[in-house]
Design a protein around this motif. Structure first.
Motif, PDB file in Angstrom:
ATOM      1  N   LYS A  78       3.822   8.086   6.854  1.00  0.00           N
ATOM      2  CA  LYS A  78       4.954   9.381   6.331  1.00  0.00           C
ATOM      3  C   LYS A  78       3.701   9.368   5.200  1.00  0.00           C
ATOM      4  O   LYS A  78       4.254  11.121   5.163  1.00  0.00           O
ATOM      5  CB  LYS A  78       6.149   8.559   5.684  1.00  0.00           C
ATOM      6  N   VAL A  79       3.746   8.959   4.560  1.00  0.00           N
ATOM      7  CA  VAL A  79       3.118   9.089   3.096  1.00  0.00           C
ATOM      8  C   VAL A  79       0.913   9.310   3.500  1.00  0.00           C
ATOM      9  O   VAL A  79       0.570  10.922   3.120  1.00  0.00           O
ATOM     10  CB  VAL A  79       2.676   8.251   2.025  1.00  0.00           C
ATOM     11  N   TYR A  80       0.547   9.039   4.483  1.00  0.00           N
ATOM     12  CA  TYR A  80      -0.777   9.827   5.026  1.00  0.00           C
ATOM     13  C   TYR A  80      -0.365  10.697   5.864  1.00  0.00           C
ATOM     14  O   TYR A  80      -0.108  10.675   6.861  1.00  0.00           O
ATOM     15  CB  TYR A  80      -1.414   8.775   6.414  1.00  0.00           C
ATOM     16  N   ARG A  81      -0.506  11.834   4.865  1.00  0.00           N
ATOM     17  CA  ARG A  81      -0.437  13.326   6.096  1.00  0.00           C
ATOM     18  C   ARG A  81      -1.930  14.084   5.898  1.00  0.00           C
ATOM     19  O   ARG A  81      -2.383  14.257   5.517  1.00  0.00           O
ATOM     20  CB  ARG A  81       0.235  14.198   4.839  1.00  0.00           C
ATOM     21  N   LEU A 106       1.248  -1.399  -0.283  1.00  0.00           N
ATOM     22  CA  LEU A 106       0.315   0.073   0.240  1.00  0.00           C
ATOM     23  C   LEU A 106       1.181   0.985   0.327  1.00  0.00           C
ATOM     24  O   LEU A 106       0.451   2.232  -0.412  1.00  0.00           O
ATOM     25  CB  LEU A 106      -0.939  -0.094   0.672  1.00  0.00           C
ATOM     26  N   TRP A 107       2.383   1.259   0.506  1.00  0.00           N
ATOM     27  CA  TRP A 107       2.837   2.922   0.869  1.00  0.00           C
ATOM     28  C   TRP A 107       3.967   2.466  -0.056  1.00  0.00           C
ATOM     29  O   TRP A 107       3.352   3.969  -1.013  1.00  0.00           O
ATOM     30  CB  TRP A 107       3.948   2.830   1.776  1.00  0.00           C
ATOM     31  N   ARG A 108       4.030   1.491  -1.131  1.00  0.00           N
ATOM     32  CA  ARG A 108       4.313   1.606  -2.679  1.00  0.00           C
ATOM     33  C   ARG A 108       3.615   2.175  -3.812  1.00  0.00           C
ATOM     34  O   ARG A 108       3.549   3.247  -4.244  1.00  0.00           O
ATOM     35  CB  ARG A 108       4.603  -0.102  -2.428  1.00  0.00           C
ATOM     36  N   LEU A 109       1.805   2.154  -3.642  1.00  0.00           N
ATOM     37  CA  LEU A 109       1.400   2.735  -4.511  1.00  0.00           C
ATOM     38  C   LEU A 109       1.087   3.912  -4.126  1.00  0.00           C
ATOM     39  O   LEU A 109       0.821   4.846  -4.977  1.00  0.00           O
ATOM     40  CB  LEU A 109      -0.105   1.582  -4.551  1.00  0.00           C
ATOM     41  N   GLY A 167      -2.889   1.933   5.024  1.00  0.00           N
ATOM     42  CA  GLY A 167      -1.975   1.069   5.894  1.00  0.00           C
ATOM     43  C   GLY A 167      -1.942   0.858   7.008  1.00  0.00           C
ATOM     44  O   GLY A 167      -1.582   0.124   7.293  1.00  0.00           O
ATOM     45  N   ILE A 168      -2.334   2.469   7.803  1.00  0.00           N
ATOM     46  CA  ILE A 168      -2.158   2.434   8.477  1.00  0.00           C
ATOM     47  C   ILE A 168      -3.067   1.604   9.578  1.00  0.00           C
ATOM     48  O   ILE A 168      -2.984   1.258  10.582  1.00  0.00           O
ATOM     49  CB  ILE A 168      -2.341   3.723   9.549  1.00  0.00           C
ATOM     50  N   GLU A 169      -4.246   1.453   9.391  1.00  0.00           N
ATOM     51  CA  GLU A 169      -5.819   0.580   9.875  1.00  0.00           C
ATOM     52  C   GLU A 169      -5.053  -0.316   9.833  1.00  0.00           C
ATOM     53  O   GLU A 169      -5.695  -1.413  10.220  1.00  0.00           O
ATOM     54  CB  GLU A 169      -7.213   0.699   8.479  1.00  0.00           C
ATOM     55  N   ILE A 170      -4.264  -1.247   9.597  1.00  0.00           N
ATOM     56  CA  ILE A 170      -4.169  -2.927   8.934  1.00  0.00           C
ATOM     57  C   ILE A 170      -2.618  -2.834  10.151  1.00  0.00           C
ATOM     58  O   ILE A 170      -2.763  -3.444  10.571  1.00  0.00           O
ATOM     59  CB  ILE A 170      -3.807  -3.112   7.316  1.00  0.00           C
ATOM     60  N   SER A 184       3.229   1.410  10.707  1.00  0.00           N
ATOM     61  CA  SER A 184       4.029   1.271   9.754  1.00  0.00           C
ATOM     62  C   SER A 184       4.032   2.568   9.157  1.00  0.00           C
ATOM     63  O   SER A 184       3.751   3.657   8.484  1.00  0.00           O
ATOM     64  CB  SER A 184       3.225   0.319   8.924  1.00  0.00           C
ATOM     65  N   GLY A 185       5.951   3.264   8.936  1.00  0.00           N
ATOM     66  CA  GLY A 185       6.255   3.934   9.244  1.00  0.00           C
ATOM     67  C   GLY A 185       6.325   4.655   7.574  1.00  0.00           C
ATOM     68  O   GLY A 185       5.731   5.801   7.782  1.00  0.00           O
TER      69      GLY A 185
END
Length: 90
Positions: A87-90, A41-44, A75-78, A82-83
């Protein structure tokens, strides 16, 4: 060509990013948009962010920007630890 496993797709996407083939990496990763793997998810989110910043994708900037947020949030909900997702969820 057979579909790659998710782990193989992650490795391939990382290689494509190193080669600055963001569009190809994004296309590969979109096959896994429903993933429950924060690493995917973070790569997406990262590939969506890179495309959103490209003038070539100006007409899709808003949609891609929301995708960054949504993939990071999922990704954070899962996995709240997950750093990269934080980082991508602002």
């Amino acid at each position: 060509m057979s579909q790659l496993s998710e782990e193989e797709a992650i490795k391939k996407a990382d290689q494509l990013f190193k080669e600055e083939s963001t569009e190809e990496a994004h296309e590969l990763l979109t096959q896994y948009e429903d993933s429950t793997n924060p690493n995917t998810l973070w790569r997406l989110a990262r590939s969506s962010c890179h495309l959103a910043q490209s003038p070539k994708y100006a007409e899709r900037k808003k949609t891609l920007s929301y995708a960054v947020r949504d993939h990071g949030k999922r990704g954070i909900e899962i996995d709240e630890t997950s750093g990269p997702c934080h980082k991508v969820y602002r």
